[in-house]
Design a protein around this motif. Structure first.
Motif, PDB file in Angstrom:
ATOM      1  N   GLN A  52      44.750  64.717  18.962  1.00 18.49           N
ATOM      2  CA  GLN A  52      45.516  65.932  18.720  1.00 18.49           C
ATOM      3  C   GLN A  52      46.938  65.563  18.288  1.00 18.49           C
ATOM      4  N   THR A  53      47.385  66.175  17.200  1.00 20.78           N
ATOM      5  CA  THR A  53      48.728  65.869  16.711  1.00 20.78           C
ATOM      6  C   THR A  53      49.816  66.316  17.684  1.00 20.78           C
ATOM      7  N   ASP A  54      49.589  67.464  18.370  1.00 21.29           N
ATOM      8  CA  ASP A  54      50.601  67.955  19.312  1.00 21.29           C
ATOM      9  C   ASP A  54      50.651  67.133  20.592  1.00 21.29           C
ATOM     10  N   THR A 196      52.104  69.986  26.747  1.00 19.55           N
ATOM     11  CA  THR A 196      51.937  71.121  25.834  1.00 19.55           C
ATOM     12  C   THR A 196      52.737  72.344  26.261  1.00 19.55           C
TER      13      THR A 196
END
Length: 252
Positions: A52-54, A196
């Motif tokens: 996942q880029t985030d 996140t």
């Protein structure tokens, strides 16, 4: 007739508590098996295995391993130990112990060793499942990870001691434990990993014991030394909660 040596009495109490916990399948399931089982369920979601880029290229399952590591201390410290100790007080066991060579303090030490050991075993099992089942890398900064994990367990046990001190019955202990259990899981990142969360929320969560623990474990897992600010938060909570438990705890 010779008096029982305090160390021998303490050892006997510890053995008894280990045996009693081994006969509690419900407690063993939630402390030892639930965290790795949750990890298996999450790891079975196909998208959780994709980078996942985030998350900086990490997979979702990678960031959930430290979350699973925290669940054992949370369950053992906040729910299981307080109800056991409060039950002993409620049934008069602690009062009767005060008239024997076995002091009630020996029981408190044994409880903390038993549930602390179970919490650490749960955390190690979660790490093993993550590595063997989902190829999650072991912590890059092993010493820092161990330091953060031990401080987390101590904070959880101190939290549980406060709940025991404030609860007159097992029902009250269960209610208080449940009331703090779900916010603690949120701070640990069960519903959303700390990485996140919005910056403001992440900073607020970082001041809680399990939010700070999550941040410290994440950094150690990535190969960096845990932030001294997060370790300081864990130490501060442990000291404050221990002082509160010592002041408010009653044997009867």
């Amino acid at each position: 007739m010779s008096a029982t040596h305090p160390s021998a009495a303490g050892t006997a109490v510890l053995r008894t508590e280990v045996r009693l916990l081994s006969r509690e399948p419900g407690a063993l399931f939630w402390i030892l098996l639930f965290p790795p089982l949750l990890l298996v369920i999450l790891g079975s979601i196909p998208s959780f295995g994709d980078p996942q880029t985030d998350l900086g290229g990490l997979r979702t399952i990678d960031v959930y391993v430290p979350v699973a590591v925290l669940l054992g201390p949370i369950v053992g410290g906040l729910q299981s130990m307080p109800q056991t100790l409060t039950g002993y007080r409620e049934r008069g066991i602690l009062r009767r112990m005060s008239a024997t060579p076995v002091r009630p303090a020996a029981l408190l030490r044994a409880q903390m060793l038993v549930y602390g050991g179970a919490a650490l075993a749960s955390s190690l099992l979660a790490l093993a499942v993550g590595r063997l089942a989902f190829d999650v890398r072991l912590p890059g900064q092993l010493l820092g990870y161990v330091v953060a994990l031990v401080l987390t367990v101590l904070a959880a046990l101190a939290f549980g001691a406060v709940i025991s001190a404030l609860s007159r019955t097992t029902k009250v202990a269960g209610a208080i434990g449940t009331a703090v259990f779900f916010p603690s899981m949120f701070c640990a990142g069960v519903w959303a990993p700390v990485q996140t969360m919005p910056d403001v929320l992440a900073r607020i969560v970082g001041w809680t014991p399990f939010g700070a623990a999550a941040e410290a474990l994440n950094r150690a897992a990535a190969g960096d030394w845990p932030g001294w600010d997060h370790l300081a938060v864990l130490v501060a909570w442990t000291v404050l909660l221990t002082a509160g438990a010592a002041r408010w705890f009653r044997w009867e």
